[in-house]
Design a protein around this motif. Structure first.
Motif, PDB file in Angstrom:
ATOM      1  N   MET A   1      76.675  20.350  16.653  1.00  0.00           N
ATOM      2  CA  MET A   1      76.663  21.808  16.802  1.00  0.00           C
ATOM      3  C   MET A   1      77.164  22.444  15.504  1.00  0.00           C
ATOM      4  SD  MET A   1      78.711  24.076  19.618  1.00  0.00           S
ATOM      5  CE  MET A   1      77.269  24.280  20.605  1.00  0.00           C
ATOM      6  N   LEU A   2      76.527  23.551  15.115  1.00  0.00           N
ATOM      7  CA  LEU A   2      76.949  24.238  13.896  1.00  0.00           C
ATOM      8  C   LEU A   2      78.391  24.705  14.035  1.00  0.00           C
ATOM      9  CD1 LEU A   2      74.029  26.664  12.987  1.00  0.00           C
ATOM     10  CD2 LEU A   2      74.803  24.698  11.671  1.00  0.00           C
ATOM     11  N   SER A   3      79.161  24.568  12.975  1.00  0.00           N
ATOM     12  CA  SER A   3      80.552  25.006  13.001  1.00  0.00           C
ATOM     13  C   SER A   3      80.653  26.494  13.323  1.00  0.00           C
ATOM     14  CB  SER A   3      81.193  24.755  11.646  1.00  0.00           C
ATOM     15  OG  SER A   3      81.113  23.398  11.326  1.00  0.00           O
ATOM     16  N   ARG A   4      79.762  27.277  12.736  1.00  0.00           N
ATOM     17  CA  ARG A   4      79.811  28.720  12.966  1.00  0.00           C
ATOM     18  C   ARG A   4      79.576  29.045  14.432  1.00  0.00           C
ATOM     19  NH1 ARG A   4      75.612  31.965  13.375  1.00  0.00           N
ATOM     20  NH2 ARG A   4      74.261  30.439  12.391  1.00  0.00           N
ATOM     21  N   PHE A 299      87.176  21.626  13.528  1.00  0.00           N
ATOM     22  CA  PHE A 299      85.765  21.744  13.913  1.00  0.00           C
ATOM     23  C   PHE A 299      84.998  22.898  13.273  1.00  0.00           C
ATOM     24  CE2 PHE A 299      87.823  19.679  17.638  1.00  0.00           C
ATOM     25  CZ  PHE A 299      87.204  18.442  17.506  1.00  0.00           C
ATOM     26  N   CYS A 302      84.236  23.392   8.227  1.00  0.00           N
ATOM     27  CA  CYS A 302      83.771  22.169   7.587  1.00  0.00           C
ATOM     28  C   CYS A 302      83.453  22.445   6.124  1.00  0.00           C
ATOM     29  CB  CYS A 302      82.563  21.676   8.349  1.00  0.00           C
ATOM     30  SG  CYS A 302      81.393  20.789   7.409  1.00  0.00           S
TER      31      CYS A 302
ATOM     32  N   SER C 249      68.542  24.309  15.522  1.00  0.00           N
ATOM     33  CA  SER C 249      69.659  25.179  15.162  1.00  0.00           C
ATOM     34  C   SER C 249      69.158  26.417  14.434  1.00  0.00           C
ATOM     35  CB  SER C 249      70.646  24.441  14.261  1.00  0.00           C
ATOM     36  OG  SER C 249      71.343  23.494  15.011  1.00  0.00           O
ATOM     37  N   LEU C 250      69.770  27.531  14.767  1.00  0.00           N
ATOM     38  CA  LEU C 250      69.517  28.781  14.049  1.00  0.00           C
ATOM     39  C   LEU C 250      70.622  28.895  13.016  1.00  0.00           C
ATOM     40  CD1 LEU C 250      68.126  31.533  13.812  1.00  0.00           C
ATOM     41  CD2 LEU C 250      69.691  32.387  15.525  1.00  0.00           C
ATOM     42  N   VAL C 251      70.275  28.784  11.746  1.00  0.00           N
ATOM     43  CA  VAL C 251      71.324  28.795  10.731  1.00  0.00           C
ATOM     44  C   VAL C 251      71.230  30.048   9.869  1.00  0.00           C
ATOM     45  CG1 VAL C 251      71.356  26.283  10.617  1.00  0.00           C
ATOM     46  CG2 VAL C 251      69.986  27.554   8.972  1.00  0.00           C
ATOM     47  N   GLU C 252      72.361  30.382   9.261  1.00  0.00           N
ATOM     48  CA  GLU C 252      72.392  31.419   8.244  1.00  0.00           C
ATOM     49  C   GLU C 252      72.731  30.726   6.922  1.00  0.00           C
ATOM     50  OE1 GLU C 252      75.076  34.433   9.660  1.00  0.00           O
ATOM     51  OE2 GLU C 252      74.072  34.489  11.598  1.00  0.00           O
ATOM     52  N   ASP C 255      75.775  28.661   6.554  1.00  0.00           N
ATOM     53  CA  ASP C 255      75.880  27.402   7.297  1.00  0.00           C
ATOM     54  C   ASP C 255      75.335  26.231   6.479  1.00  0.00           C
ATOM     55  OD1 ASP C 255      76.836  28.645   9.606  1.00  0.00           O
ATOM     56  OD2 ASP C 255      74.805  29.119  10.276  1.00  0.00           O
ATOM     57  N   VAL C 257      74.689  24.070   2.842  1.00  0.00           N
ATOM     58  CA  VAL C 257      75.332  23.739   1.580  1.00  0.00           C
ATOM     59  C   VAL C 257      74.527  22.599   0.959  1.00  0.00           C
ATOM     60  CG1 VAL C 257      76.933  22.177   2.768  1.00  0.00           C
ATOM     61  CG2 VAL C 257      77.538  23.071   0.541  1.00  0.00           C
ATOM     62  N   VAL C 258      74.452  22.610  -0.378  1.00  0.00           N
ATOM     63  CA  VAL C 258      73.732  21.527  -1.042  1.00  0.00           C
ATOM     64  C   VAL C 258      74.748  20.506  -1.538  1.00  0.00           C
ATOM     65  CG1 VAL C 258      72.237  20.917  -2.968  1.00  0.00           C
ATOM     66  CG2 VAL C 258      71.804  23.013  -1.685  1.00  0.00           C
ATOM     67  N   MET C 265      73.852  21.046   6.755  1.00  0.00           N
ATOM     68  CA  MET C 265      74.454  22.152   7.498  1.00  0.00           C
ATOM     69  C   MET C 265      75.840  21.742   7.979  1.00  0.00           C
ATOM     70  SD  MET C 265      72.279  22.318  11.016  1.00  0.00           S
ATOM     71  CE  MET C 265      71.833  20.886  11.985  1.00  0.00           C
ATOM     72  N   ARG C 266      76.701  22.754   8.099  1.00  0.00           N
ATOM     73  CA  ARG C 266      78.079  22.483   8.508  1.00  0.00           C
ATOM     74  C   ARG C 266      78.134  22.431  10.028  1.00  0.00           C
ATOM     75  NH1 ARG C 266      80.888  24.775   3.786  1.00  0.00           N
ATOM     76  NH2 ARG C 266      79.383  26.138   2.779  1.00  0.00           N
ATOM     77  N   THR C 267      78.469  21.254  10.563  1.00  0.00           N
ATOM     78  CA  THR C 267      78.557  21.144  12.010  1.00  0.00           C
ATOM     79  C   THR C 267      79.967  20.726  12.397  1.00  0.00           C
ATOM     80  OG1 THR C 267      78.128  18.794  12.333  1.00  0.00           O
ATOM     81  CG2 THR C 267      76.211  20.189  11.926  1.00  0.00           C
ATOM     82  N   THR C 268      80.206  20.729  13.694  1.00  0.00           N
ATOM     83  CA  THR C 268      81.532  20.331  14.162  1.00  0.00           C
ATOM     84  C   THR C 268      81.790  18.861  13.871  1.00  0.00           C
ATOM     85  OG1 THR C 268      80.590  19.905  16.337  1.00  0.00           O
ATOM     86  CG2 THR C 268      81.606  22.046  15.996  1.00  0.00           C
ATOM     87  N   LEU C 271      79.159  17.448   7.741  1.00  0.00           N
ATOM     88  CA  LEU C 271      77.880  17.860   7.174  1.00  0.00           C
ATOM     89  C   LEU C 271      76.751  17.016   7.750  1.00  0.00           C
ATOM     90  CD1 LEU C 271      78.768  18.420   3.427  1.00  0.00           C
ATOM     91  CD2 LEU C 271      78.557  20.105   5.258  1.00  0.00           C
TER      92      LEU C 271
END
Lengths: 302, 290, 494
Positions: A1-4, A299, A302, C249-252, C255, C257-258, C265-268, C271
């Motif tokens: 899941m995305l951190s945001r 969480f 990141c 996932s819907l990212v902005e 969210d 990073v290279v 993408m940054r997840t819980t 990366l």
């Protein structure tokens, strides 16, 4: 899941719980002021100020605290923030959850449009409490029990623990009403009322409302869903379930919430007055905010 | 002639930068008269990710990312190049400028298409009538193209004052034309704008000039920093360099780094940072005979 | 609902009614069913549709004052019908066009043969702001540039469909099509009964399949994300809708990073590498290092990662050069050039002033044409012949003669109309059609698409911000409705 997304879910849980809690406290305090208007205005005002402080709200009129769109701490703004958070995570919550929150928001906006008088304020306050109940129901009935659900619920119970602890603490603060005065008779029932605990308390203690029993009930009753013990035990349980998704990362978070729950469950306070309870609550508040920031650091950042 | 070029850009930040991404065009190009021997890009703090690519105009671009917090960044490009001296082109033998102008509109060979692109507007250079007004006295009908371009180069050198700090990268060329002041970049853009307004292809060139002139020759302006000039395209001659800042035709003292439509295609170092607060930049260029 | 009093505008083509006033055969069944409903009932159902749409948040945001206002895109319940035969023609035409546009992009960012051969004047390409020099020499994964295209079609006075615009950057609106079909099925199920309407709910599966097809990495299950500018974007509803339907996932930008040349993408859980990005932000904002340095919506380093082949972008950057106003007139020639086929769907007749014959025609017919300056954007440099003064026409005549390369001219088309529910009865309103085309392992077209309708009487503007609404579009399995039950007497207009 995305951190945001996880972050937004956690805060959505907190915002909605905070709005519910605030609405209930404000309503109880308004009633108290009405009751004591003639008898003991001083006590009523002091209680009002104490409650605002416990809620971290500025000293403004009730109508501004509830429906002022320009006041960032108003309930309207809290609900709007919760909705904005929900909108950011629509793809992970159920459509029904979004619909429910969206409806609650629009009906609150409609109250603003209807003009602010006694009855719209009262309606708005009860409306917020019942929206939160509905939201809980819809969430539990429709949202998948993934990590998102756990973050949402953790937010809720962290916020609830904090809210209840602060209210009890405020009642015991040195400026509070000392025992034996005329205020004592009304302020303890008001505290119960502001936490929706009147009926549950009566079942457990049919005789009378009494300081020691009220504190014991609100802090340590294992089965009352708004007690500190129940809330911390639930948070610990949720953090344990988080391990399923995060076997490594989740360890420290789980221990942190587990320690808090154990500390509350096995607390041994003999007198249950300001001298013992206040330091206990201070310590609880400290470890709760530590746990919350550990959760976020682990969480969300990141 | 062999030169050793050292171009260092250093940034100091008031607060730590947590991450930065950069794009550098700091490696000298291969040209008919220039042969790069060695080129090194040194980044401090050191970066594990240095990749390179070639852009639309054939310039070598390096990409690098710093993912550790830093308060200082320095990027040094150290290059050794051989420049071969050459006779200036026979300006009077070049074809008539107006014939070239008309021909470019019809030429569809890859070379012709490339030239056509350099007659059009670009981010920093827009064609305009006042530019034609200034340039046209050098462009009598039928005059050999390169001869006319060189006269324009010398007129700009004579009419415009080199005043460091009088302009910024955002100053448009019509302002430069009015104020008659600027730096090398402005003069290059200005002459490119004039040539393109007349329908003649011109490109922007970034690089360096050597700062110790041979005995009897004046010191060239622009020696302590990056320099900029232009190239005009002429059938049969290819691209010919002109330096309006010095009123000259570059020979073996100009080290060519990159070229493009204007400055925006050639910027030596650009990047994006996260954090950093205020920053201080220092740029140092040394061009030494090896 | 009464069908009487329907005014058929003789200057335009009406899809529902014949010029003499009779209902077109295609519509007989559905209008019969609609006329069984009382005006009140119809209005009630229409309101129910709007409520459903608002509760589901099918809204767009209008920024008129300080705060954005959320509005429900006005919805018209009279569906637009397209026969199987006509759809077959449209579908073939769109597939052909998208193939050609993709070959064109591969060419202008590759060998540029079309420029060498002089089919398109090179300066039109070089001065188009949408021509991305950074893309030259780049072959995107699977060679696909135009993954999602939303082509705008309009009908002329004779009912012939023309391509008005190729939207090949990041066309929006498909969520309205999918949502409104769901709602129509709930509220107007009675209308569906006699017809075999082609389903459209496969669209998001197709979209996901297409995105997975372009993954640059051979991994079991590629990670696909949808990159949105965020919730303040007017199409945010669509972004979250599509992400939800595809289970991605819907990212902005923040969210992403290279790291080590790969996009993550940054997840819980830390990366996670991203393989395919369905991006709904413009080229300019994709990457502040490569494009606009002030962009905060994108991800720094993204473009370098893309160029190195570490990630796929849909659509590819730089596709805008294919739907540029100046390039549009050349699309029919492109189809002939790349495919050796005759275009199936015509352009709106367009004259190119740099061609002597066309120029002569333009100069002789200025009062009938819309003249557009191709190197100007917005309304600047445009002449609407029928409305212009003699002086303005004279001015344009001079400008065209001086600089013919910068001008094109188009015939003015009387937009086709369709029956639309206005205050309880039917009136003709202008419509267009935007079908969506997906280019993956194969090229697929959503059956139907977005029908936008200009709700104001006499208006030609179908944009939602200016009084436009939309309808459900039904592509029929067969042209003969009423197979399920007995045919009814056709309704006619007296």
């Amino acid at each position: 899941m995305l951190s945001r997304v996880a972050d937004a879910l956690y805060w959505m849980g907190r915002y909605i719980e905070r709005a519910e809690h605030t609405a209930r406290v404000l309503e109880a305090m308004r009633d108290l002021r009405l009751d004591l208007r003639e008898v003991n205005r001083e006590v009523a005002d002091e209680q009002w100020r104490g409650a605002l402080k416990a809620l971290s709200l500025p000293e403004l009129s009730l109508s501004r605290l509830v429906l002022d769109p320009a006041e960032p701490t108003s309930l309207l703004c809290s609900m709007s923030r919760a909705r904005e958070n929900a909108r950011q995570v629509r793809e992970v919550i159920s459509p029904e959850m979004w619909e429910k929150l969206n409806q609650s928001y629009w009906s609150l906006r409609d109250s603003v449009a209807a003009g602010q008088n006694e009855s719209t304020l009262s309606q708005a306050l009860t409306g917020i409490v019942s929206s939160s109940f509905l939201w809980d129901g819809v969430t539990d009935a429709s949202m998948i029990r993934g990590e998102g659900w756990l973050f949402l619920k953790l937010g809720k119970f962290v916020e609830r623990t904090d809210g209840v602890a602060r209210m009890v603490g405020a009642r015991l603060a040195p400026s509070g009403v000392s025992s034996g005065t005329s205020g004592e008779n009304v302020t303890w029932p008001t505290l119960l009322k502001s936490l929706d605990a009147v009926d549950a308390y009566r079942t457990a203690h049919p005789k009378r409302v009494e300081r020691r029993a009220v504190i014991d009930f609100l802090l340590f009753e294992a089965d009352f869903p708004r007690s500190v013990r129940y809330s911390t035990a639930t948070a610990a349980d949720l953090s344990r379930r988080l391990r399923r998704f995060h076997p490594e990362l989740g360890q420290r978070v789980e221990r942190c919430f587990g320690r808090i729950a154990a500390r509350v469950e096995y607390a041994d306070l003999d007198t249950l007055d300001a001298a013992t309870v206040t330091p206990f609550l201070l310590e609880l508040g400290g470890s709760l905010s530590e746990a919350s920031s550990l959760l976020q650091k682990t969480f969300f950042l990141c | 002639m062999r030169y050793l070029v050292r171009h260092t850009t250093s940034y100091e930040y008031s607060e730590p930068v947590s991450i930065c991404h950069n794009e550098a065009r700091l490696v000298p190009r291969q040209t008919p008269h220039q042969r790069p021997l060695v080129s090194r890009l040194v980044v401090e703090p050191s970066t594990p990710t240095l990749t390179s690519d070639t852009d639309y105009f054939g310039n070598v671009v390096h990409f690098f990312t710093l993912e550790e917090a830093h308060v200082r960044l320095s990027v040094s490009a150290i290059s050794e190049v051989d420049l071969e001296p050459f006779e200036p082109p026979a300006l009077l033998l070049s074809p008539a400028w107006d014939g070239v102008r008309d021909r470019i509109r019809r030429d569809r060979s890859p070379e012709g298409l490339g030239a056509l692109e350099l007659t059009l507007d670009s981010p920093h250079v827009r064609r305009a009538d006042p530019l034609i007004d200034y340039a046209s006295q050098s462009f009598a009908p039928g005059r050999p193209l390169l001869d006319a371009v060189f006269e324009l180069t010398r007129r700009i050198h004579a009419d415009f004052a080199y005043v460091p700090g009088s302009t910024t990268i955002a100053t448009p060329i019509d302002r430069v034309l009015e104020s008659r002041r600027g730096v090398c970049q402005d003069f290059a853009h200005l002459q490119i704008g004039m040539l393109r307004s007349l329908g003649i292809p011109a490109r922007y060139v970034s690089g360096y000039v050597h700062n110790t002139p041979p005995p009897g020759r004046p010191c060239l302006v622009g020696a302590d920093a990056s320099h900029a000039w232009l190239s005009a395209w002429c059938p049969g001659f290819g691209f010919v360099d002109f330096d309006p800042t010095n009123g000259s035709i570059p020979s073996d003292e100009h080290v060519t780094l990159a070229w493009g439509r204007d400055f925006s295609d050639t910027s030596p170092l650009r990047g994006v940072i996260l954090g950093g607060g205020q920053h201080l930049v220092r740029v140092g260029v040394e061009v030494a005979r090896a | 609902m009464r069908l009487a009093n329907y005014e058929v505008d003789s200057r335009t083509h009406d899809e529902t009614f014949e010029p003499a006033g009779g209902v077109r055969p295609l519509y007989r069944e559905i209008l019969a069913r609609l006329s069984d409903l009382s005006a009140q009932e119809l209005e009630q159902r229409r309101k129910m549709v709007e409520l459903l749409l608002r509760n589901q948040g099918v809204t767009f945001t209008v920024y008129s004052d300080d705060a954005g206002i959320e509005k429900v895109f006005p919805f018209d319940p009279i569906p637009r019908l397209i026969s199987a035969e006509e759809w077959d023609h449209v579908e073939r035409g769109l597939v052909q066009r998208v193939r050609a546009l993709n070959l064109f992009l591969a060419d202008v960012y590759g060998a540029q043969k079309i420029l060498d051969d002089g089919l398109i004047p090179a300066d039109l390409i070089y001065r188009a702001g949408s021509f991305r020099r950074e893309m030259v020499g780049m072959t995107p994964p699977q060679g696909i540039f135009t993954h999602v295209v939303g082509t705008d079609l309009i009908r002329d006075e004779n009912g012939v469909l023309h391509v008005l615009e190729d939207n090949v950057r990041s066309p929006s609106g498909v969520s309205y099509v999918l949502e409104c079909r769901e709602v129509m099925k709930r509220v107007f199920s009675v209308l569906f009964e006699p017809h075999g309407v082609r389903p459209i709910d496969d669209y998001t599966d197709w979209l996901r399949d297409m995105l997975m097809h372009v993954t640059p990495r051979a991994v079991g299950e590629p990670t696909v994300v949808l990159l949105s500018p965020g919730m303040y974007n007017s199409a945010y509803f669509e972004h979250s809708f599509l992400a939800r339907c595809m289970g991605i996932s819907l990212v902005e930008g923040s969210d992403l990073v290279v790291r080590d040349g790969a996009v993550c993408m940054r997840t819980t859980q830390g990366l996670r590498r991203v393989d395919v990005i369905y991006r709904r932000i413009d080229d300019d904002f994709l990457d502040p290092v490569a494009f606009r340095p002030d962009s905060v919506l994108g991800c720094p380093g993204l473009f370098a990662a893309y160029r190195s082949g570490a990630v796929a972008l849909a659509n590819a950057p730089g596709t805008g050069v294919a739907d540029d106003k100046a390039i549009y007139p050349f699309v029919p020639d492109m189809i002939r050039y790349y495919l050796s086929e005759e275009p199936i769907l015509p352009n709106v007749p367009t004259y190119i002033a740099s061609r002597p014959d066309d120029r002569k025609y333009i100069l002789e017919h200025l009062s009938e044409l819309v003249v557009k300056q191709t190197d100007a954007s917005g309304g600047y440099g445009m002449l609407i012949g029928p409305q212009a003064t003699a002086e303005q026409r004279e001015d344009f005549k001079r400008r065209i003669e001086q600089n013919p390369r910068s001008y094109i001219a188009q015939r003015t088309i009387q937009l086709g109309k369709h029956a639309t529910l206005i205050d309880g009865s039917l009136e003709g309103r202008c419509v267009d059609l935007r079908p969506y085309v997906l280019y993956g392992e194969q090229i697929r077209v959503i059956p139907g698409g977005l029908t936008r309708v200009a709700l104001r009487r006499g208006s030609l503007v179908v944009n939602s911000s200016q009084g436009g609404g939309y309808k459900d579009t039904w592509v029929l399995n067969s042209t003969e409705p009423g197979t399920k039950e007995e045919r009814r007497e056709p309704s006619t207009v007296s």
